[in-house]
Enzyme design. Structure first.
Site, mmCIF file in Angstrom:
data_model
loop_
_atom_site.group_PDB
_atom_site.id
_atom_site.type_symbol
_atom_site.label_atom_id
_atom_site.label_comp_id
_atom_site.label_asym_id
_atom_site.label_seq_id
_atom_site.Cartn_x
_atom_site.Cartn_y
_atom_site.Cartn_z
ATOM 1 N N VAL A 87 24.414 -2.350 17.800
ATOM 2 C CA VAL A 87 24.957 -2.696 19.110
ATOM 3 C C VAL A 87 24.857 -1.484 20.039
ATOM 4 O O VAL A 87 25.175 -0.355 19.640
ATOM 5 C CB VAL A 87 26.425 -3.161 18.990
ATOM 6 C CG1 VAL A 87 27.107 -3.196 20.343
ATOM 7 C CG2 VAL A 87 26.484 -4.531 18.344
ATOM 8 N N LYS A 122 39.863 17.311 14.633
ATOM 9 C CA LYS A 122 39.358 17.553 13.284
ATOM 10 C C LYS A 122 40.433 18.186 12.399
ATOM 11 O O LYS A 122 40.578 17.825 11.224
ATOM 12 C CB LYS A 122 38.118 18.447 13.361
ATOM 13 C CG LYS A 122 36.970 17.807 14.138
ATOM 14 C CD LYS A 122 35.872 18.804 14.453
ATOM 15 C CE LYS A 122 34.773 18.167 15.289
ATOM 16 N NZ LYS A 122 33.733 19.136 15.699
ATOM 17 N N GLU A 141 33.628 10.863 6.543
ATOM 18 C CA GLU A 141 33.136 12.227 6.313
ATOM 19 C C GLU A 141 32.531 12.844 7.566
ATOM 20 O O GLU A 141 32.713 14.035 7.845
ATOM 21 C CB GLU A 141 32.092 12.233 5.182
ATOM 22 C CG GLU A 141 31.566 13.598 4.818
ATOM 23 C CD GLU A 141 32.639 14.501 4.222
ATOM 24 O OE1 GLU A 141 33.004 15.505 4.888
ATOM 25 O OE2 GLU A 141 33.101 14.218 3.101
#
Length: 334
Positions: free
Chosen positions: A41, A198, A122
């Site tokens: 998409v 993060k 990950e």
């Protein structure tokens, strides 16, 4: 055969599609099943993507397709991808995401929605460096004493140039923008917000902390000058923007800010757009993870590693805990 749908076929999404096609044989051997991209998409159908897959503009073409087993979310943003990932999980699909902002705000809600379904991420932290897997699996025997790392390539590139070449902040920012390392509005990177997202993800795995970016100290590099650089050098230090999580007596400190680091330390030698994360465990001691923190191929490598783990059945609990920590999670300290 395992069929994949990609929400967002930009730089990373195109790399995922192309690597899955280019390395199909070795991936099938490693996963035990053939992995193919059925659908992608995009927002703009008029833009050339360089991929050999079916494209459309409607995310529901993937979310509601009963043939698609794994949804890969690479859209960016927070609320729209949250709604789509939630729906994909409710439809019984496994999910892989590289979206750090989504996880910074909604990781615990998504963990609850996912239940036993795989939700892997990950690629959300430090690009191609397998730091999530290291914390969730490789270091599972340890109480994590601390995490500190260079988690943003843009700011590390800029600081490297300021330290090694005497560049001025405004000049090197323009260069980083011209090279595509920094956006036209660089606030997310230079302000430390990217690194904070993060850090929060890593802290959840290490300490079970449910904190948002607004809950922690975030300071960027906008006010670093050549005077600061020269002062640091005079005393044998270098300046790096670090994300830091540190276990202390009564809880955990989380913060992102420019930090003076001894020039002889390993992390001080990490230059350019590279990332590095140091994790200290009570049993293993210090471990260091280094590599490309961004880029289409590097990030796609981490996405595909998650896809292969899902196909193998190696996914485990999303944030690394099968049950709550005895006595609750660590307290976030100011």
């Amino acid at each position: 055969m395992v069929k994949v749908g990609i929400l967002g076929v930009g730089t990373v999404g195109a790399s995922v599609a192309n690597i899955l096609e280019r390395n199909a044989d070795i991936l099938e051997a490693r996963a035990g099943k053939k992995i193919v991209v059925k659908h992608g998409v995009v927002q703009n159908m008029g833009k050339e993507r360089g991929v050999n897959i079916t494209l459309s503009t409607d995310p529901m073409d993937i979310i509601n397709d009963p043939d698609i087993d794994i949804v890969v979310e690479l859209m960016g943003g927070v609320e729209e991808p949250y709604a789509l990932v939630k729906k994909a999980l409710e439809n019984g699909k496994a999910v892989v995401t590289a979206n750090k902002a989504l996880l910074a705000y909604h990781r615990y809600e998504l963990q609850e929605i996912a239940g036993d379904l795989p939700l892997m991420y990950e690629a959300s932290t430090a690009g191609g460096i397998p730091i999530i897997g290291a914390l969730r699996n490789g270091l599972t025997a340890n109480h994590i004493e601390s995490i500190q790392g260079i988690m943003n390539g843009t700011t590390n590139y800029m600081l490297t140039k300021m330290i090694n070449e005497g560049a001025l902040y405004d000049e090197i920012l323009k260069e980083a923008q011209a090279l595509g390392y920094a956006e036209a509005d660089p606030t997310f990177d230079v302000g430390g917000f990217d690194a904070s997202h993060k850090l929060l993800i890593l802290a959840s795995i290490a300490y079970g902390i449910d904190a948002k970016p607004e809950d922690i100290l975030i300071e960027g590099i906008e006010h670093i000058t050549q005077t600061d650089v020269a002062f640091a050098k005079e005393f044998g230090y270098e300046i790096k923007l670090l994300g830091i999580a540190k276990k202390v007596e009564h809880g955990v400190e989380l913060r992102v800010h420019p930090t003076l680091i001894p020039a002889s330390s390993m992390i001080a030698k990490v230059d350019g757009v590279m990332n590095a994360v140091s994790v200290v465990g009570d049993s293993v001691g210090e471990t260091m993870y280094y590599g490309a923190g961004a880029g289409g191929e590097a990030t796609a490598s981490a996405v595909i590693a998650d896809i292969v783990d899902i196909v193998r059945g190696n996914h485990g609990p999303m944030l690394g805990y099968k049950k709550g920590l005895e006595g609750g999670s660590f307290e976030l300290l100011p």
